[in-house]
Structures are given as C-alpha cells and as structure tokens.
Scaffold this motif. Sequence first.
Motif, PDB file in Angstrom:
ATOM      1  N   GLU A   1       0.829  -1.210   0.000  1.00  0.00           N
ATOM      2  CA  GLU A   1       0.000   0.000   0.000  1.00  0.00           C
ATOM      3  C   GLU A   1       0.861   1.257   0.000  1.00  0.00           C
ATOM      4  OE1 GLU A   1      -3.247   0.420  -0.455  1.00  0.00           O
ATOM      5  OE2 GLU A   1      -3.480  -1.746  -0.646  1.00  0.00           O
ATOM      6  N   LEU A   2       1.920   1.238   0.822  1.00  0.00           N
ATOM      7  CA  LEU A   2       2.780   2.425   0.901  1.00  0.00           C
ATOM      8  C   LEU A   2       3.465   2.699  -0.439  1.00  0.00           C
ATOM      9  CD1 LEU A   2       4.272   1.873   4.470  1.00  0.00           C
ATOM     10  CD2 LEU A   2       2.676   3.681   3.773  1.00  0.00           C
ATOM     11  N   ASP A   3       3.826   1.631  -1.157  1.00  0.00           N
ATOM     12  CA  ASP A   3       4.405   1.813  -2.497  1.00  0.00           C
ATOM     13  C   ASP A   3       3.446   2.600  -3.384  1.00  0.00           C
ATOM     14  OD1 ASP A   3       6.919   0.654  -2.365  1.00  0.00           O
ATOM     15  OD2 ASP A   3       6.228  -1.346  -2.939  1.00  0.00           O
ATOM     16  N   LYS A   4       2.180   2.275  -3.275  1.00  0.00           N
ATOM     17  CA  LYS A   4       1.189   2.965  -4.120  1.00  0.00           C
ATOM     18  C   LYS A   4       1.023   4.413  -3.676  1.00  0.00           C
ATOM     19  CE  LYS A   4      -1.205  -1.271  -5.289  1.00  0.00           C
ATOM     20  NZ  LYS A   4      -2.288  -2.173  -4.958  1.00  0.00           N
ATOM     21  N   ILE A   5       1.079   4.642  -2.374  1.00  0.00           N
ATOM     22  CA  ILE A   5       0.936   6.016  -1.864  1.00  0.00           C
ATOM     23  C   ILE A   5       2.175   6.844  -2.245  1.00  0.00           C
ATOM     24  CG2 ILE A   5       0.759   7.426   0.234  1.00  0.00           C
ATOM     25  CD1 ILE A   5      -0.782   4.994   1.499  1.00  0.00           C
ATOM     26  N   PHE A   6       3.365   6.310  -1.948  1.00  0.00           N
ATOM     27  CA  PHE A   6       4.599   7.068  -2.221  1.00  0.00           C
ATOM     28  C   PHE A   6       4.890   7.176  -3.720  1.00  0.00           C
ATOM     29  CE2 PHE A   6       6.234   5.252   2.068  1.00  0.00           C
ATOM     30  CZ  PHE A   6       5.527   6.224   2.760  1.00  0.00           C
ATOM     31  N   GLY A   7       4.390   6.220  -4.481  1.00  0.00           N
ATOM     32  CA  GLY A   7       4.656   6.233  -5.926  1.00  0.00           C
ATOM     33  C   GLY A   7       3.664   7.103  -6.693  1.00  0.00           C
ATOM     34  N   SER A   8       2.675   7.633  -5.996  1.00  0.00           N
ATOM     35  CA  SER A   8       1.659   8.453  -6.668  1.00  0.00           C
ATOM     36  C   SER A   8       2.211   9.834  -7.006  1.00  0.00           C
ATOM     37  CB  SER A   8       0.460   8.595  -5.727  1.00  0.00           C
ATOM     38  OG  SER A   8      -0.316   9.711  -6.077  1.00  0.00           O
TER      39      SER A   8
ATOM     40  N   LEU B   1       9.730   7.174  -5.784  1.00  0.00           N
ATOM     41  CA  LEU B   1       9.365   6.188  -4.772  1.00  0.00           C
ATOM     42  C   LEU B   1      10.589   5.700  -4.008  1.00  0.00           C
ATOM     43  CD1 LEU B   1       7.425   4.135  -3.521  1.00  0.00           C
ATOM     44  CD2 LEU B   1       7.672   2.745  -5.573  1.00  0.00           C
ATOM     45  N   ILE B   2      11.646   5.367  -4.747  1.00  0.00           N
ATOM     46  CA  ILE B   2      12.825   4.814  -4.087  1.00  0.00           C
ATOM     47  C   ILE B   2      13.521   5.902  -3.261  1.00  0.00           C
ATOM     48  CG2 ILE B   2      14.556   5.146  -5.929  1.00  0.00           C
ATOM     49  CD1 ILE B   2      14.010   1.873  -4.001  1.00  0.00           C
TER      50      ILE B   2
ATOM     51  N   VAL C   1      11.898   8.185  -1.561  1.00  0.00           N
ATOM     52  CA  VAL C   1      11.147   8.226  -0.301  1.00  0.00           C
ATOM     53  C   VAL C   1      11.620   7.099   0.616  1.00  0.00           C
ATOM     54  CG1 VAL C   1       8.868   7.974   0.767  1.00  0.00           C
ATOM     55  CG2 VAL C   1       9.106   9.279  -1.360  1.00  0.00           C
ATOM     56  N   TRP C   2      11.733   5.889   0.060  1.00  0.00           N
ATOM     57  CA  TRP C   2      12.176   4.760   0.903  1.00  0.00           C
ATOM     58  C   TRP C   2      13.611   4.974   1.400  1.00  0.00           C
ATOM     59  CZ3 TRP C   2       8.763   2.127   3.230  1.00  0.00           C
ATOM     60  CH2 TRP C   2       7.595   1.677   2.608  1.00  0.00           C
ATOM     61  N   SER C   3      14.440   5.651   0.601  1.00  0.00           N
ATOM     62  CA  SER C   3      15.821   5.899   1.042  1.00  0.00           C
ATOM     63  C   SER C   3      15.839   6.813   2.260  1.00  0.00           C
ATOM     64  CB  SER C   3      16.647   6.555  -0.067  1.00  0.00           C
ATOM     65  OG  SER C   3      16.648   5.740  -1.198  1.00  0.00           O
ATOM     66  N   ILE C   4      14.979   7.829   2.249  1.00  0.00           N
ATOM     67  CA  ILE C   4      14.924   8.738   3.397  1.00  0.00           C
ATOM     68  C   ILE C   4      14.367   7.992   4.615  1.00  0.00           C
ATOM     69  CG2 ILE C   4      13.945  10.891   4.286  1.00  0.00           C
ATOM     70  CD1 ILE C   4      13.663  11.768   1.319  1.00  0.00           C
ATOM     71  N   LEU C   5      13.356   7.161   4.362  1.00  0.00           N
ATOM     72  CA  LEU C   5      12.720   6.456   5.479  1.00  0.00           C
ATOM     73  C   LEU C   5      13.691   5.469   6.130  1.00  0.00           C
ATOM     74  CD1 LEU C   5       9.170   5.908   4.003  1.00  0.00           C
ATOM     75  CD2 LEU C   5       9.881   7.540   5.769  1.00  0.00           C
ATOM     76  N   ASN C   6      14.544   4.877   5.289  1.00  0.00           N
ATOM     77  CA  ASN C   6      15.602   4.021   5.819  1.00  0.00           C
ATOM     78  C   ASN C   6      15.067   2.902   6.728  1.00  0.00           C
ATOM     79  OD1 ASN C   6      18.204   3.286   5.974  1.00  0.00           O
ATOM     80  ND2 ASN C   6      18.869   4.943   7.350  1.00  0.00           N
ATOM     81  N   VAL C   7      14.201   2.081   6.183  1.00  0.00           N
ATOM     82  CA  VAL C   7      13.583   1.012   6.982  1.00  0.00           C
ATOM     83  C   VAL C   7      13.850  -0.373   6.367  1.00  0.00           C
ATOM     84  CG1 VAL C   7      11.734   2.308   8.111  1.00  0.00           C
ATOM     85  CG2 VAL C   7      11.407   1.518   5.762  1.00  0.00           C
ATOM     86  N   VAL C   8      15.026  -0.499   5.720  1.00  0.00           N
ATOM     87  CA  VAL C   8      15.331  -1.778   5.051  1.00  0.00           C
ATOM     88  C   VAL C   8      15.411  -2.958   6.020  1.00  0.00           C
ATOM     89  CG1 VAL C   8      16.433  -1.092   2.888  1.00  0.00           C
ATOM     90  CG2 VAL C   8      17.736  -1.048   5.001  1.00  0.00           C
TER      91      VAL C   8
END
Length: 365
Positions: A194-201, A234-235, A237-244
């Motif tokens: 779901e977050l992928d869809k939100i952040f990728g919008s 999208l990527i 956003v995930w880089s900033i979130l840093n939740v790997v």
Amino acid sequence: MLDIALKLLDEITSYGFQAYIVGGFVRDYILGIESNDIDINTNATPKEIKNIFDSCLPNEDYGSVTVIKKGVRFEITTFRKEMSYLDNRRPSQIEYIDDLYQDLLRRDFTINTLCMNKDGEIIDFLGGRSEIDSRVVKTVGNAKTRFEEDSLRILRAVRFATILDFKLDKETRDAIIDTRELLKNLSYYRKKEELDKIFGSSNAAKGISLLLDLGLDKYLELDNLDKVTCTSSLIGVWSILNVVDKYPFNSNERELIKNINEAFLLNNLDPMALYKYGLYVNSVAGEIKGLDIKNITESYNNLIIQSRRDLDITSDDIMKGLNKGPGSYLKDIYSDIEREVLYRRVKNEKDAIMTYIIKNYKVEN
Ligand code: ATP
Ligand code: MG
C-alpha cells in the motif's frame, strides 16, 4: 477493454447467472481514469465459471477465478458474505451468496461499490456515485467496525484519498485515528504494498501529509516520514525512510537505497560521484537535497568517461607498457587513471594515459 468486459458479462449472463463489473474499474471509469484490471462479481460459483470458460486460472486462496480474454485479465469473484475476521485481517470463513446487495455490503468504501451491468448501466445501491462526485472516501457501514475487521483498509483509505485526490469522510477519518494501532498487526509485506502505491503516486505529498496528520507514521514505524519533503521518486522516499531492516525490499531496491544514501553524502555534481553512482542515483540523491536535476544531468553528460570501457586504454596496453603480466596492480592503476581522466588532469588519449602510467608505475631495473 470495456467492450471485452461487457461481452464477458453477456456470456456469463447467457447461462442464467448475474454478473457485473464491480469496484475500482467502475469508479475509475466514472472519473475518466484508465484502469488496467477489471473485477467482476457474479452469483456463479468458481466451479460454474470454470465450466463456462476454457482458459481459467484458479486463485484457490480467494475462491475467485481469473479469465484472460484478448490479453485482458478479469478477476471473477462469487458474491460472498465475509463472516468473521481473524487478526483484523483475514476473514475466517467465506460464504457464497446469491445476492449482489449483500456482496456490496462487505466492500470497503462506498466509492468501490458501484457496479456496471452487461448493457453498460451503472448500478448504485450504496450511494457510491454521490461520494465519487463529492470526492469522498467513506466506509461502507460503521467505520470503526470495518477498520477493526481489516486494518489494511486504513491504508487503502489513505491510498484512495492520495491517488484520487479525495477527502476522507469525517467518521472514516475519526475511526482511522481510533483504530490506527491495529496497523501493528499487519504484515510488513502488506503495508509496503500500500505504501508503495501512496509514495509512488504523483500526489504522494498529500499521502505523506495525510499519514502524518492521522498519526500513522508511528504505527507504521516510519520515524523519518516527516523528513520526506521534496522527492518525486518512490525509491527516494524509501531511502529517506531508511527502513530496510523492517520492510521487505528486493535486492535491486536494497542496492539502490544503499547507493542513494551513500551518494546523498557526496557532492552530486562532482565527476567522481557521478561516475561511481551514475545519473539516476545522483539525481534521486540530489533531488532529496533540493538540487536542480538539470545541473546534475548536465554535469553527467559532460563527464569525459562514463565507464571504464570509455578509457582509451586496455589492460593489454598497460601490461605491455609496464612489461608485466596480469595482477591485482591493474585495478589500482585503473582507479588512478579513471580519477585523473575524470578530473581532466590526464587526457583520455592512449599516449597521454600511457605516459602517466609509465611515469608513476614503471619500476626501472
Ligand atoms: P485498484 O485495482 O485500482 O487498486 P480496486 O478498488 O479495484 O483498486 P482491488 O484491490 O482491486 O481494489 O479490489 C477490488 C474490490 O474489492 C475493491 O474495489 C473493493 O470493492 C473490494 N475490496 C478490496 N479489498 C478490500 C478489503 N480489504 N476490504 C473490503 N473490500 C475490499
Ligand atoms: Mg482492482
């Protein structure tokens, strides 16, 4: 696509069953948005559907059948009532029913309950049309109960509000706040989808402020969400979130996140950074810092070499020039000449490079 779908409905109804296009496709059709999958609901059981169509893929888990017609995928699901829920997510029991209305009652939001029959007419039992017109996401039935049944709906609500640029109905919004801690029970895999869809919008900024306003960041364990300001990727956003370490990422995503975070610490106009991490990673890292992508692209295009292959010299040339066989020393020489050429201290011409190598690496006997 719609004509293929209507034909399919015609085919099912010719056997005496009811069949409708339902949910996302009808919603998007009214909004003039193209969708790429079509959900159909019917009172025929999966077995009866399989008897009608030769080429079906059964989706055992969900008791639905996928039919592919002229390259379009149709998910055909039997009218059902979901009885009780386990873990705020999976219905523990599904009962097939014969009644469209009952099937619509189990659906998440009124905007997802519109149907279309084989003649292309819209059927609106639950007032979804007026909510599409007023651009509101509102649960079917009591909001709190619906989120308690299935906490994924919390993220679906944010997703639809983001992608469609809709508002959240007041009761729906309050219920999200009341039930948000149930997000903890949801698998990271589901949350990421779901977050992928939100952040990728393209409307991700709204999604992110909604998540923050609703206080969902804490329950999603996205501690850096408030730091995500200006990236359109999208990527990024995930880089900033840093939740790997918590959320599931494939190896490609992991590699990108690692590189973006490394490139973030560098000057993204610097030839060495551009050469090492490439245009894409530097652009994402640069965008996070608010740099102008045009400048990054220009600097990248001005690099003397973009990869080792672009150097006007081969390993053979080096070995011959130094009168030496292969060895790990070549790697060090390559790194050195890459740097010298990138910073324009040595011309990218065989003679110039060779002169540099002989001066710095030739051992006189
Ligand atoms: P899109 O396909 O654009 O992501 P959609 O609305 O078609 O959006 P799907 O996930 O394909 O969403 O689901 C199809 C339909 O099934 C939805 O429109 C909704 O009616 C129903 N639905 C899906 N997930 C849930 C859920 N968790 N709870 C209740 N109903 C749901
Ligand atoms: Mg769909």
